[in-house]
Design an enzyme around this catalytic site. Structure first.
Site, PDB file in Angstrom:
ATOM      1  N   ARG A  21       0.838  -1.209   0.000  1.00  0.00           N
ATOM      2  CA  ARG A  21       0.000   0.000   0.000  1.00  0.00           C
ATOM      3  C   ARG A  21       0.874   1.261   0.000  1.00  0.00           C
ATOM      4  O   ARG A  21       0.508   2.278  -0.562  1.00  0.00           O
ATOM      5  CB  ARG A  21      -0.935   0.008   1.219  1.00  0.00           C
ATOM      6  CG  ARG A  21      -2.057  -1.015   1.131  1.00  0.00           C
ATOM      7  CD  ARG A  21      -3.208  -0.658   2.052  1.00  0.00           C
ATOM      8  NE  ARG A  21      -2.851  -0.661   3.453  1.00  0.00           N
ATOM      9  CZ  ARG A  21      -2.837  -1.740   4.232  1.00  0.00           C
ATOM     10  NH1 ARG A  21      -3.166  -2.919   3.721  1.00  0.00           N
ATOM     11  NH2 ARG A  21      -2.508  -1.659   5.495  1.00  0.00           N
ATOM     12  N   ALA A  40      -6.507 -16.924  12.127  1.00  0.00           N
ATOM     13  CA  ALA A  40      -6.920 -16.306  13.386  1.00  0.00           C
ATOM     14  C   ALA A  40      -6.489 -17.182  14.557  1.00  0.00           C
ATOM     15  O   ALA A  40      -7.298 -17.930  15.118  1.00  0.00           O
ATOM     16  CB  ALA A  40      -8.431 -16.116  13.385  1.00  0.00           C
ATOM     17  N   CYS A  42      -5.954 -16.400  17.476  1.00  0.00           N
ATOM     18  CA  CYS A  42      -6.688 -16.042  18.701  1.00  0.00           C
ATOM     19  C   CYS A  42      -8.064 -16.714  18.737  1.00  0.00           C
ATOM     20  O   CYS A  42      -8.674 -16.817  19.804  1.00  0.00           O
ATOM     21  CB  CYS A  42      -6.857 -14.528  18.790  1.00  0.00           C
ATOM     22  SG  CYS A  42      -5.314 -13.643  18.502  1.00  0.00           S
ATOM     23  N   ASP A 281       5.904 -12.298  17.492  1.00  0.00           N
ATOM     24  CA  ASP A 281       6.310 -13.101  18.653  1.00  0.00           C
ATOM     25  C   ASP A 281       7.803 -13.408  18.698  1.00  0.00           C
ATOM     26  O   ASP A 281       8.314 -13.839  19.729  1.00  0.00           O
ATOM     27  CB  ASP A 281       5.548 -14.439  18.653  1.00  0.00           C
ATOM     28  CG  ASP A 281       4.084 -14.271  19.038  1.00  0.00           C
ATOM     29  OD1 ASP A 281       3.638 -13.120  19.211  1.00  0.00           O
ATOM     30  OD2 ASP A 281       3.392 -15.297  19.157  1.00  0.00           O
ATOM     31  N   ASN A 303       0.481  -7.040  14.964  1.00  0.00           N
ATOM     32  CA  ASN A 303      -0.141  -6.251  13.894  1.00  0.00           C
ATOM     33  C   ASN A 303       0.330  -4.802  13.904  1.00  0.00           C
ATOM     34  O   ASN A 303       0.646  -4.238  12.857  1.00  0.00           O
ATOM     35  CB  ASN A 303      -1.665  -6.311  14.020  1.00  0.00           C
ATOM     36  CG  ASN A 303      -2.218  -7.553  13.341  1.00  0.00           C
ATOM     37  OD1 ASN A 303      -2.334  -7.593  12.123  1.00  0.00           O
ATOM     38  ND2 ASN A 303      -2.498  -8.572  14.118  1.00  0.00           N
TER      39      ASN A 303
END
Ligand SMILES: Cc1cc2nc3c(=O)[nH]c(=O)nc-3n(C[C@H](O)[C@H](O)[C@H](O)COP(=O)(O)OP(=O)(O)OC[C@H]3O[C@@H](n4cnc5c(N)ncnc54)[C@H](O)[C@@H]3O)c2cc1C
Length: 540
Positions: A21, A40, A42, A281, A303
């Site tokens: 972007r 995902a 999480c 992480d 993120n």
């Protein structure tokens, strides 16, 4: 600019997409060891508990979708095995064929994440022993649970993931037991808050045993027993969630500065090696309050750091503001959240922490579904700077945490954050928001308007020499004299003005009102027990 991104889940896909972007002429290639990208992590516990039904929901983007959406190229099942920072190349191996290829870069991003710790004990290869890291892990766990042959499960690790998995197993009719070596559940919470949560988990059908070390697994093909240094637990399934370790072994020897295998980065996300960045992480960031290197293995940090380094690689100069170790977690019947420093951490960092624990309505008490928030708020006594908040409650604990995050990030003092006109209508909150209310109580404590004993002090035996007085709505503490606040209009029979008196009510408020009244009649040494009988186990 030719950018290689190693690892393509949270941090990797975020960096890569943002790089495109920033400049569509960038050439960005993601190499990912695993089969899935952009999933995902999480959400995995909720797939096990059928809260999320379809496994497709766990995959945010397939490689093909992601490539179309972003213009980034992706190679999955491709493991980086060697980095040459002089030649600016990465050697990667195809996981299936073993074939190696060399890729060159102008700039490199390392976002290889972490893997669950595999304890070096017997029996780890038995059937029905699982980790929780990838969609494949969650799919395997759910298949076994859905087969109906699992009645009991042992979850090793009482952190957020272990407890979320335990809740979701319970939802499916499996009886979980959670074991942890540490003396408490939920690292990042002060001991008394963690102990309260542990009690509630037990009530909800998730017994937790802390201070116990798993020494081995036994079974005939399938796991049947978990051995510990205390006793053995019969089980049909074991979920190992005893921590994670960064996937950085292949980077050893290339000159990257690391701490316990985690890559050190500066405030721009850059490592000590020119044109090499790290996020997620596998990387260290810094703590927003202490400024020291801190590990924040969270999707939120991955993120944010990913987005930021993509901008910095594109010529901007944006500093990462640091982590507060903010976390929020849903458990059966209660939610828990935290941010900033714990009392113990604040002491270790040289602050002069003062805390208060309050039990407050989470919305107007007359609304259906109203409940309590237990808020522990920590500030520095001399500067009044807000340092940390921990909250437990059935309601929107994340809102309390997020207000605290805002305050701490802006280096707010209790004075700065007082009397904020936070949103109020009965279904949502109380007229003075619980965050502001807790803050007022802490200010009262600091200026001496409230003299109190914390639950931690109470549990450590600070009541020695105190007369406990029951000032609950109705007599509730066996062996303690009961005093009804509204009847007190002078010295109280049986209580001398010089006595050390601990006033205990249901939550703390009524005891505070009584203290105020007793002071006016000449009582010199009264203390209010913070949290009252709602939080403390009061015995006389
Ligand atoms: C069950 C669970 C629940 C969670 N819940 C929350 C939550 O509620 N909130 C929150 O903020 N965080 C949560 N997290 C943490 C969050 O998922 C992680 O912090 C986040 O996924 C880290 O992203 P990452 O990109 O750094 O690494 P990862 O997600 O680990 O991705 C790294 C990728 O790198 C690949 N890789 C590894 N080695 C190599 C190599 N040598 N070459 C190429 N590729 C490689 C791996 O295959 C993997 O695909 C949870 C995690 C789990 C497991």
């Amino acid at each position: 600019m030719k950018v290689l991104v190693l690892g393509g889940v949270a941090a990797g896909t975020k960096v890569a997409a943002k790089l495109m972007r920033e400049d569509q002429s960038n050439e960005v290639l993601v190499l990912n060891k695993g089969k899935d990208i952009s999933y995902a992590g999480c959400g995995l516990p909720y797939y096990v508990g059928h809260v999320i039904e379809d496994k497709e929901e766990l995959i945010v983007n397939t490689p093909a979708q992601y490539e179309k959406l972003t213009g980034v190229k992706v190679l999955t099942e491709t493991e980086a095995v060697k980095v040459d920072v002089q030649a600016k190349t990465v050697t990667a191996k195809a996981v299936v064929s073993g074939e190696e290829r060399v890729y060159s870069y102008d700039k490199l991003v390392i976002s290889v994440g972490a893997s669950p710790v595999k304890p070096p004990i017997e029996g780890m290869n038995l059937e029905n022993v699982f980790f929780v890291r990838t969609p494949a892990d969650a799919i395997s766990i759910r298949e076994v649970v859905d087969s109906g042959n699992v009645k009991k499960a042992v979850v090793v690790g009482a952190g957020y993931i272990g407890l979320e998995i335990a809740e979701n197993l319970l939802l499916q009719g499996v009886r979980p037991v959670v074991l942890d070596m540490a003396p408490q559940v939920l690292p990042g919470f002060d001991m008394e808050m963690a102990a309260y949560v542990e009690d509630k988990l037990g009530d909800a059908g998730i017994p937790v045993v802390t201070g116990v070390k798993v020494t081995g697994l036994e079974g005939n093909g399938k796991v049947e027993k978990v051995l510990t240094d205390k006793r053995a637990y019969k089980t049909n399934m074991v979920i190992m969630s005893a921590g994670i370790r960064p996937n950085t072994e292949f980077l050893e020897g290339i000159g990257l500065e690391m701490f316990k295998g985690t890559i050190l980065t500066d405030e721009f996300g850059q490592t000590n090696i020119q044109d090499v960045y790290a996020a997620g992480d596998c990387a260290m960031v810094h703590h927003a309050v202490t400024g020291k290197a801190a590990w924040s293995p969270m999707g939120s940090t991955a993120n944010m750091a990913g987005r930021l380094i993509a901008q910095n690689m594109s010529g901007k100069s944006i500093e990462y503001r640091g982590t507060l170790g903010t976390a929020v977690c849903k458990l059966p019947g209660i939610n828990v959240g935290r941010t900033g420093l714990t009392q113990e951490q604040a002491e270790a960092e040289g602050f002069e922490p003062v805390s208060v624990l309050t039990v407050l309505d989470d919305k107007a008490h007359y609304m259906p579904g109203a409940g309590n928030f237990i808020i522990k708020m920590i500030a520095d006594r001399s500067s009044l700077r807000l340092l940390g908040v921990q909250v437990i409650g059935a309601g929107a604990v994340d809102k309390v945490v997020d207000i605290a995050v805002t305050g701490i990030m802006l280096k707010g003092t209790l004075t700065d954050l007082a009397d904020m006109g936070l949103a109020y209508a009965p279904p949502f909150s109380t007229a003075i928001h619980p965050f502001v209310h807790a803050l007022n109580v802490l200010r009262n404590k600091i200026d001496g308007t409230l003299e109190s004993m914390t639950p931690a002090e109470y549990a450590a035996g600070a009541t020695k020499g105190y007369k406990v007085v029951d000032t609950c709505k109705a007599a509730s503490i066996e062996g303690a004299p009961f005093v009804e606040l509204t009847t007190v209009d002078g010295p109280i029979d049986g209580l001398e003005l010089e006595d050390n008196i601990l006033l205990v009510c249901n939550r703390g408020r009524k005891a505070y009102l009584l203290q105020n009244r007793m002071k006016s009649y000449g009582y010199k040494h009264t203390k209010v027990l913070e949290g009252g009988i709602a939080f403390n186990n009061v015995e006389v």
